[in-house]
Scaffold this active site. Structure first.
Site, mmCIF file in Angstrom:
data_model
loop_
_atom_site.group_PDB
_atom_site.id
_atom_site.type_symbol
_atom_site.label_atom_id
_atom_site.label_comp_id
_atom_site.label_asym_id
_atom_site.label_seq_id
_atom_site.Cartn_x
_atom_site.Cartn_y
_atom_site.Cartn_z
ATOM 1 N N ARG A 66 0.828 -1.213 0.000
ATOM 2 C CA ARG A 66 0.000 0.000 0.000
ATOM 3 C C ARG A 66 0.861 1.261 0.000
ATOM 4 N NH1 ARG A 66 -3.467 2.305 4.807
ATOM 5 N NH2 ARG A 66 -4.929 3.655 3.705
ATOM 6 N N HIS A 70 0.476 4.283 -2.634
ATOM 7 C CA HIS A 70 0.209 5.663 -2.222
ATOM 8 C C HIS A 70 1.328 6.603 -2.669
ATOM 9 C CE1 HIS A 70 -3.206 5.412 0.880
ATOM 10 N NE2 HIS A 70 -3.213 4.284 0.194
ATOM 11 N N ASP A 71 2.545 6.106 -2.721
ATOM 12 C CA ASP A 71 3.655 6.927 -3.187
ATOM 13 C C ASP A 71 3.509 7.228 -4.672
ATOM 14 O OD1 ASP A 71 6.126 8.283 -3.220
ATOM 15 O OD2 ASP A 71 7.200 6.449 -3.760
ATOM 16 N N VAL A 74 0.756 9.867 -6.095
ATOM 17 C CA VAL A 74 0.892 11.303 -5.811
ATOM 18 C C VAL A 74 2.313 11.720 -6.156
ATOM 19 C CG1 VAL A 74 0.657 13.109 -4.078
ATOM 20 C CG2 VAL A 74 -0.798 11.081 -3.955
ATOM 21 N N GLY A 76 4.116 10.658 -8.407
ATOM 22 C CA GLY A 76 4.889 9.571 -8.991
ATOM 23 C C GLY A 76 5.685 8.817 -7.945
ATOM 24 N N GLU A 92 2.316 14.918 2.649
ATOM 25 C CA GLU A 92 1.340 13.884 2.288
ATOM 26 C C GLU A 92 1.000 12.966 3.457
ATOM 27 O OE1 GLU A 92 2.724 11.693 -1.158
ATOM 28 O OE2 GLU A 92 3.469 13.529 -2.070
ATOM 29 N N ASN A 98 -3.678 8.862 4.386
ATOM 30 C CA ASN A 98 -2.352 8.318 4.695
ATOM 31 C C ASN A 98 -2.098 8.122 6.182
ATOM 32 O OD1 ASN A 98 -1.631 8.175 2.002
ATOM 33 N ND2 ASN A 98 -0.647 10.184 1.980
ATOM 34 N N HIS A 196 -6.129 -5.904 -2.869
ATOM 35 C CA HIS A 196 -6.967 -5.974 -1.671
ATOM 36 C C HIS A 196 -7.177 -7.421 -1.207
ATOM 37 C CE1 HIS A 196 -8.945 -1.761 -2.409
ATOM 38 N NE2 HIS A 196 -7.693 -1.704 -1.992
ATOM 39 N N THR A 197 -6.536 -8.355 -1.877
ATOM 40 C CA THR A 197 -6.590 -9.740 -1.416
ATOM 41 C C THR A 197 -5.834 -9.916 -0.098
ATOM 42 O OG1 THR A 197 -6.127 -12.036 -2.007
ATOM 43 C CG2 THR A 197 -4.530 -10.425 -2.714
ATOM 44 N N ASP A 255 -3.956 -14.266 -3.072
ATOM 45 C CA ASP A 255 -4.625 -15.209 -3.967
ATOM 46 C C ASP A 255 -5.705 -14.485 -4.757
ATOM 47 O OD1 ASP A 255 -6.805 -14.895 -2.229
ATOM 48 O OD2 ASP A 255 -6.267 -16.667 -1.060
#
Length: 328
Positions: A66, A70-71, A74, A76, A92, A98, A196-197, A255
């Site tokens: 994550r 997130h990096d 915003v 790049g 940020e 965040n 999101h697994t 998975d």
């Protein structure tokens, strides 16, 4: 379509093309084995340090993945999410999306080890990209080659997070635009959502779907009613701290079950449910759900490489930070 709408659409497409060209030109400065001569043990040091962390706390793989996401979204993939706020600037890290990020201490620890070996050579941005890859592969997820050579940015602005970072409340139109501006297509959206697994979220990210979806005390009609009942047992009205699994039953395992859940209208976030509102992303969800993720691992690796090249700084741009939380 009205003339004004046509103009706005044209300007948006022009912006997308400009940003895509910029992303691609900068990405050409990245290469495999970038530190082969300047810090030959860099990737090995990062791998071993990440392994020590994940072997003790495998649930940290999701936060490290994550953090990379997130990096990159915003400014790049240039480490701006790692910077602390200063007396004259709110960074940020202080933005609401965040505040729940974790793994900063892991990155700082890895950076310290690399600095001992090769001072001022390896960027924090590259460490974030490698730690994300390594941690995912260590929990039986896919492995991908990471082109390196990113430089660290010197700017981090709180308000840019709200404009550029996709969030759990976004609809499919918003997600499409946010990804397109970064040079990522609808397949990338579906594939990367599959991240999101693994991991958990606070009830804050889903409570509106359970108790007040339209402001009338109602539930989100796009969510499976049985899933709503289960979530309400964990998330009470106003609860902002309880954690819920994004992929119930296998949130520690990388998975394809995420897609099975989304296909059954059991995606945790509005942004998960939104994948069913576009023909391409919907088709991808159902294909992975029906084929037990036949191409998910390969697709995820490919999209992660693509995302990892968004807006990178290379060459003489930016700097190599000595400490990830501070500019030099």
């Amino acid at each position: 379509m009205a003339t004004g709408q046509k103009l706005l659409s044209f300007l948006f497409l022009q912006l997308v093309l400009i940003l895509m060209v910029s992303n691609l030109s900068n990405a050409k400065g990245l290469s495999l084995g970038y530190y082969h001569k300047t810090c030959p043990n860099a990737e090995s040091i990062i791998w071993k340090a990440t392994h020590r962390v994940i072997s003790r706390a495998p649930t940290l793989a999701a936060p490290l993945l994550r953090l990379h996401f997130h990096d990159c979204f915003v400014r790049g993939c240039e480490g701006s999410v790692l910077l602390n706020s200063t007396k004259t600037n709110v960074a940020e890290r202080a933005a609401i999306p965040n505040l729940s990020l974790r793994g900063f201490n892991v990155i700082d620890g890895i950076k310290a080890e690399v600095e001992k070996e090769c001072p001022g050579v390896v960027s924090c941005a590259d460490i974030v990209a490698l730690a994300a890859r390594d941690s995912v592969s260590m929990i039986h997820g896919p492995y991908w080659e990471v082109p390196l050579g990113r430089r660290d940015g010197r700017v981090s602005i709180l308000n840019e997070v709200f404009a550029e970072l996709p969030g759990p409340f976004n609809n499919i139109t918003q997600l499409r635009q946010m990804f397109a501006v970064k040079g990522l297509n609808m397949k990338d959206l579906a594939v990367l959502s599959g991240g999101h697994t693994i991991g958990t979220s606070h009830c804050l990210g889903v409570n509106n779907r359970l108790y007040n979806f339209t402001g009338r005390g109602d539930t989100d009609p796009s969510m499976d009613p049985n899933y709503i009942v289960k979530l309400r047992q964990k998330c009470k009205p106003g609860d902002t701290t309880t954690l819920v699994e994004m992929d119930p039953g296998s949130f520690k395992t990388f998975d394809e079950s995420y897609f099975t859940l989304v296909a059954k209208r059991r995606g945790l976030f509005q942004s998960d449910a939104a994948l069913l509102n576009d023909p391409e992303t919907r088709a991808y969800v159902f294909h992975q759900a029906s084929t037990h993720g036949s191409t998910f691992a390969k697709d995820f690796a490919k999209s992660m490489v693509k995302m990892g090249q968004v807006g990178v700084l290379t060459g003489n741009q930016g700097e190599i930070r000595k400490h990830c939380a501070f500019v030099n």
